[in-house]
Design a protein around this motif. Structure first.
Motif, short mmCIF file in Angstrom:
data_model
loop_
_atom_site.label_atom_id
_atom_site.label_comp_id
_atom_site.label_asym_id
_atom_site.label_seq_id
_atom_site.Cartn_x
_atom_site.Cartn_y
_atom_site.Cartn_z
N ARG A 175 0.83 -1.29 0.04
CA ARG A 175 -0.11 -0.03 -0.06
C ARG A 175 0.93 1.26 0.01
O ARG A 175 2.09 1.24 0.83
CB ARG A 175 -1.07 0.04 1.19
N ASN A 176 0.67 2.39 -0.84
CA ASN A 176 1.17 3.60 -0.82
C ASN A 176 1.03 4.31 0.42
O ASN A 176 -0.01 4.33 1.12
CB ASN A 176 0.88 4.17 -2.15
N SER A 177 1.73 4.99 0.63
CA SER A 177 2.00 5.82 1.96
C SER A 177 0.73 6.85 2.19
O SER A 177 0.23 7.05 3.30
CB SER A 177 3.18 6.56 2.07
N ARG A 178 0.21 7.33 0.88
CA ARG A 178 -0.90 8.09 1.29
C ARG A 178 -2.22 7.40 1.30
O ARG A 178 -3.43 7.96 1.41
CB ARG A 178 -1.06 9.19 0.00
N GLY A 179 -2.30 6.19 0.85
CA GLY A 179 -3.65 5.64 0.63
C GLY A 179 -4.38 5.83 -0.31
O GLY A 179 -5.57 5.53 -0.26
N ILE A 180 -3.86 6.38 -1.40
CA ILE A 180 -4.63 6.78 -2.31
C ILE A 180 -4.63 5.85 -3.65
O ILE A 180 -3.91 5.02 -3.86
CB ILE A 180 -4.30 8.03 -2.96
N ARG A 189 -12.96 -1.69 -18.49
CA ARG A 189 -12.93 -3.11 -18.35
C ARG A 189 -11.51 -3.49 -18.70
O ARG A 189 -11.01 -3.06 -19.59
CB ARG A 189 -13.96 -3.97 -19.18
N GLY A 190 -11.09 -4.70 -18.00
CA GLY A 190 -9.93 -5.08 -18.57
C GLY A 190 -8.89 -5.35 -17.38
O GLY A 190 -9.04 -4.95 -16.34
N GLU A 191 -7.88 -6.13 -17.67
CA GLU A 191 -6.71 -6.32 -16.71
C GLU A 191 -5.83 -5.19 -16.71
O GLU A 191 -5.77 -4.28 -17.25
CB GLU A 191 -6.11 -7.78 -17.18
N ALA A 192 -5.11 -5.29 -15.43
CA ALA A 192 -4.12 -4.17 -15.12
C ALA A 192 -3.06 -4.49 -16.12
O ALA A 192 -2.82 -5.50 -16.63
CB ALA A 192 -3.53 -4.69 -13.57
N ALA A 220 -7.33 1.72 -11.24
CA ALA A 220 -8.09 2.70 -10.44
C ALA A 220 -8.41 2.44 -9.08
O ALA A 220 -8.80 3.77 -8.54
CB ALA A 220 -9.41 3.11 -11.45
N GLY A 221 -8.93 1.33 -8.79
CA GLY A 221 -9.51 1.12 -7.58
C GLY A 221 -8.71 0.87 -6.31
O GLY A 221 -8.98 0.37 -5.10
N THR A 222 -7.13 0.60 -6.63
CA THR A 222 -6.19 0.06 -5.78
C THR A 222 -5.37 1.22 -5.08
O THR A 222 -5.00 1.80 -5.99
CB THR A 222 -5.32 -1.23 -6.46
N SER A 223 -4.89 1.02 -3.85
CA SER A 223 -4.13 1.93 -3.27
C SER A 223 -2.62 1.51 -3.25
O SER A 223 -2.17 1.77 -2.28
CB SER A 223 -4.79 2.47 -1.96
N SER A 224 -2.37 0.75 -4.08
CA SER A 224 -0.96 0.07 -3.96
C SER A 224 0.18 1.05 -4.59
O SER A 224 -0.27 1.98 -5.16
CB SER A 224 -0.88 -1.27 -4.72
N ILE A 225 1.51 0.73 -4.65
CA ILE A 225 2.36 1.39 -5.05
C ILE A 225 2.40 1.36 -6.73
O ILE A 225 2.25 2.40 -7.42
CB ILE A 225 3.96 1.25 -4.48
N ALA A 226 2.13 0.25 -6.95
CA ALA A 226 2.12 -0.29 -8.39
C ALA A 226 0.98 0.60 -9.15
O ALA A 226 1.09 1.04 -10.39
CB ALA A 226 2.13 -1.81 -8.81
N ALA A 274 -0.92 4.52 -12.94
CA ALA A 274 -1.73 5.79 -13.26
C ALA A 274 -1.01 6.75 -13.58
O ALA A 274 -1.53 7.64 -14.77
CB ALA A 274 -2.70 5.70 -12.15
N CYS A 275 -0.35 7.34 -12.82
CA CYS A 275 0.45 8.35 -13.06
C CYS A 275 1.53 8.37 -14.44
O CYS A 275 1.72 9.38 -14.94
CB CYS A 275 1.50 8.76 -12.09
N HIS A 276 1.96 7.23 -14.67
CA HIS A 276 2.60 7.07 -16.05
C HIS A 276 1.61 7.64 -17.21
O HIS A 276 1.91 8.09 -18.09
CB HIS A 276 3.12 5.59 -16.27
N GLU A 277 0.31 7.14 -16.96
CA GLU A 277 -0.53 7.47 -18.12
C GLU A 277 -0.91 9.01 -18.12
O GLU A 277 -0.97 9.41 -19.12
CB GLU A 277 -1.85 6.61 -17.95
#
Length: 236
Positions: A41-46, A70-73, A92-98, A103-106
């Motif tokens: 989980r990322n530190s901000r929990g976002i 729809r679709g896989e990660a 979109a709905g996960t708060s992991s570092i990955a 998302a930020c890459h896009e």
């Protein structure tokens, strides 16, 4: 003339082996990095969607929507035609570092469009050309090889096919700096607006570097394929 003896159609495939091995290693590396940091989980929990929205807004791109598809990660993308960031539900709905860094890459691509980044404009100009040339390059090359033993049109078809494949290589060559730059922008923005701590930043860098290597592998494979095509030419 083009021939099957010596560096023939099948024996010439040996030049692809290093690129194939490199691609396998790269794919294993990105799967490993994503698997590891999708569990942290990322530190901000976002969530990925929240991170994307924050970076977009911080860069004055409030008009760019973040859509959940729809679709896989790892099937996430920025759509220049609709000027939208499109994230899989997992990202979109996960708060992991990955999820955050993908998302930020896009969003990095959206920023590229916003600032008029030249390489992405060049890549977009090449897309319709490559969509056509990638479809016909190898059929024309193979047709040229077959016809070269019976008539003079073989050389013409082979050369046209080769030219088509050159555009494919050029597309990969332009794509590489576009993708690397998008990741670089993502990392910089994540640090600038304060959505990562040091641990998040280290993990994000590993994920994005691993992802960037897939484009290096794609370019290496395209170049090796072009070399194979050149080896099929009878220069005698």
């Amino acid at each position: 003339m083009y021939y099957y003896g010596g560096w023939g159609y099948y024996t010439s495939m040996i030049v692809l082996i290093p690129a194939m091995i490199f691609t396998i290693i790269v794919q294993a590396n990105i799967k490993s990095a994503y698997s590891r940091y999708s569990q942290i989980r990322n530190s901000r929990g976002i969530t990925g969607a929240q991170a994307a929205r924050m970076v977009l807004d911080a860069n004055g791109l409030q008009n760019v929507p973040v859509n959940v598809i729809r679709g896989e990660a790892l099937n996430d993308y920025y759509d220049p035609s609709s000027n939208s960031v499109n994230l899989s539900s997992e990202i979109a709905g996960t708060s992991s570092i990955a999820a955050m860094c993908i998302a930020c890459h896009e969003v990095g691509h959206a920023i590229q469009y916003g600032v008029g980044y030249a390489p992405i404009k060049v890549r977009n100009l090449l897309v319709p050309v490559v969509n056509l040339t990638s479809r016909f390059s190898w059929p024309l090359i193979i047709l040229g090889l077959v016809l070269s033993t019976t008539n003079a049109y073989g050389s013409l078809f082979f050369n046209i096919g080769t030219l088509c494949f050159v555009f494919v290589v050029l597309f990969h060559l332009v794509t590489l700096p576009v993708e690397v730059n998008a990741s670089s922008r993502a990392l910089k923005q994540m640090r600038t607006i304060g959505i990562v701590d040091d641990a998040d930043y280290t993990g994000s860098r590993k994920v994005l570097r691993a992802a960037a290597m897939t484009y290096v592998a794609a370019l290496a494979t395209a170049v090796a394929s072009l070399l194979r095509i050149m080896l099929l030419r009878d220069r005698n």
